[in-house]
Design an enzyme around this catalytic site. Structure first.
Site, mmCIF file in Angstrom:
data_model
loop_
_atom_site.group_PDB
_atom_site.id
_atom_site.type_symbol
_atom_site.label_atom_id
_atom_site.label_comp_id
_atom_site.label_asym_id
_atom_site.label_seq_id
_atom_site.Cartn_x
_atom_site.Cartn_y
_atom_site.Cartn_z
ATOM 1 N N TRP A 102 0.826 -1.213 0.000
ATOM 2 C CA TRP A 102 0.000 0.000 0.000
ATOM 3 C C TRP A 102 0.855 1.256 0.000
ATOM 4 C CZ3 TRP A 102 -4.365 -1.076 -1.932
ATOM 5 C CH2 TRP A 102 -4.947 -2.311 -1.682
ATOM 6 N N ASP A 173 -1.523 6.697 6.482
ATOM 7 C CA ASP A 173 -2.572 5.832 5.950
ATOM 8 C C ASP A 173 -2.870 4.830 7.060
ATOM 9 O OD1 ASP A 173 -4.151 3.903 4.811
ATOM 10 O OD2 ASP A 173 -2.744 3.332 3.228
ATOM 11 N N LYS A 197 -12.488 -1.586 7.357
ATOM 12 C CA LYS A 197 -11.839 -2.576 8.222
ATOM 13 C C LYS A 197 -12.215 -2.341 9.681
ATOM 14 C CE LYS A 197 -8.268 -2.264 4.859
ATOM 15 N NZ LYS A 197 -8.564 -3.405 3.997
#
Ligand code: PMP
Length: 362
Positions: A102, A173, A197
């Site tokens: 990511w 992030d 999530k």
């Protein structure tokens, strides 16, 4: 009704209480006689829900009053682009710490938009099995920000404490560990996270921006990609993802009722210890490829003696009601994602399953 033990990495398990509350008022949201999906986003009722969600997030995450909280669309992936678009100006440079797939995607977008440096990485042959140490970072004191991925969902690593970047603001992030633990929010200029999530369903992304970041923000950007638009309009410039925001609201209320962030953190630590303890206690059968001090408390990854046994573990797990145990396709192995909504009781059952599997297949 048989609910399974859901260990998907995202979208992931939601609190049962939040789902039940949504079910209960699906046809009649707060006495309106309509579903929350059917009412205008300009209505008084939606406005209340929207503002309540923003305040709850601020309260629970411990963000100071100097943060603006936005509820946007486009996922964390759009933030990979919006962060540099808004803050990486001509002649300046941004630092990125590369800790997994990511971060790599975040760097790719930033490189299109301006000068970007990789200020540290532990990548070896495409694999990340630890988080860089402070002394191994090569930080630029003049960077406009330093980007970190707080939890690496695929590789199963997590920053236990964030790097010291001096006066350079961190950009985080936090898609896969937002609201899972307490940390010093004041060192961050921007925090962003897709909700799917730890906060709710997919479709909404939370972005928290420290006010002073906006003083240096780029101008002349496309309207919808400009943070200023969303700050000025309280994330209601265009139609927001009403139902996703509603589910985030219910999930946040659940966090609050269970004792807030500290209670979440305590339980998350306990859950992670149980699984890592089982791995380390059966070293001839389970192996965690992550260095102990970098292990994620959200996505526990581990290997079995061979791939055939891993396949069997996933299959037997499924038959026993444990879903989503397969590691990310790029790395293989097993991944148990233990977000806030994955209960301690369920984790105790997983651990029992792991131990029994090791005994009968070891
Ligand atoms: N960052 C991290 C750490 C992630 O785990 C994910 C999704 N799994 C993303 C970013 C991308 O998020 P989205 O799908 O919301 O764009």
């Amino acid at each position: 009704m048989a609910r399974v033990h859901n260990y998907f990495a995202g979208p992931a398990a939601l609190p049962l209480e939040a789902l039940k509350a949504a079910q209960e008022e699906l046809l009649d949201f707060r006495g309106t006689g309509m579903s929350v999906m059917e009412i205008s986003h300009r209505s008084k009722e939606f406005d209340e829900l929207h503002n309540e969600t923003i305040s709850l997030f601020k309260e629970l995450s411990g963000l100071g009053d100097n943060f603006k909280v936005l509820l946007l669309q486009g996922g964390a992936s759009l933030q990979f682009a919006m962060v540099p678009m808004n803050f990486l100006s001509e002649g300046k440079s941004a630092d990125y710490i590369l800790t997994g797939a990511w971060s790599k995607k975040a760097i790719k977008e930033a490189k299109i938009l301006g000068n970007t440096r990789v200020a540290g990485t532990t990548e070896k042959d495409g694999i990340f099995s630890s988080i860089p140490k402070q002394e191994d970072l090569d930080l630029d004191n003049n960077a406009v920000y330093c980007h970190v991925t707080s939890n690496n969902t695929i590789f199963g690593t997590q920053w236990r404490s964030f790097p010291d970047t001096g006066s350079v603001p961190l950009v985080g992030d936090m898609s896969s560990d937002i609201l899972s633990r307490r940390f010093d929010t004041s060192r961050f200029g921007v925090i962003y996270a897709g909700a799917q999530k730890n906060l709710g369903p997919s479709g909404v992304t939370i972005v928290a921006i420290r006010e002073d970041m906006m003083e240096k923000a780029n101008e002349g950007l496309l309207t919808l990609l400009n943070y200023k638009t969303h700050i000025d309009k309280n994330s209601l410039f265009n139609t927001p993802p009403c139902f996703a925001i509603y589910m985030v609201n219910l999930s946040l209320k659940w966090v609050k009722e269970r004792g807030g962030l500290d209670a979440m953190e305590k339980e998350n630590n306990e859950k992670a210890k149980l699984i890592y303890g089982t791995i380390d206690g059966n070293k001839d059968f389970f192996r965690c490829p992550i260095e102990p001090e970098s292990r994620s408390f959200m996505n526990v990854v581990f290997r079995l003696p061979n791939e055939d046994l891993e396949k069997k573990f996933i299959e037997d797990g499924k038959n026993a009601g444990f879903i989503g145990l397969k590691g990310h396709r790029s790395v293989g192995g097993i991944r148990v994602s233990i977000y806030n909504a994955n209960t301690l009781d369920s984790v105790k059952d997983v651990v029992e399953f792991m131990k029994n599997f090791a005994t009968s297949n070891g």
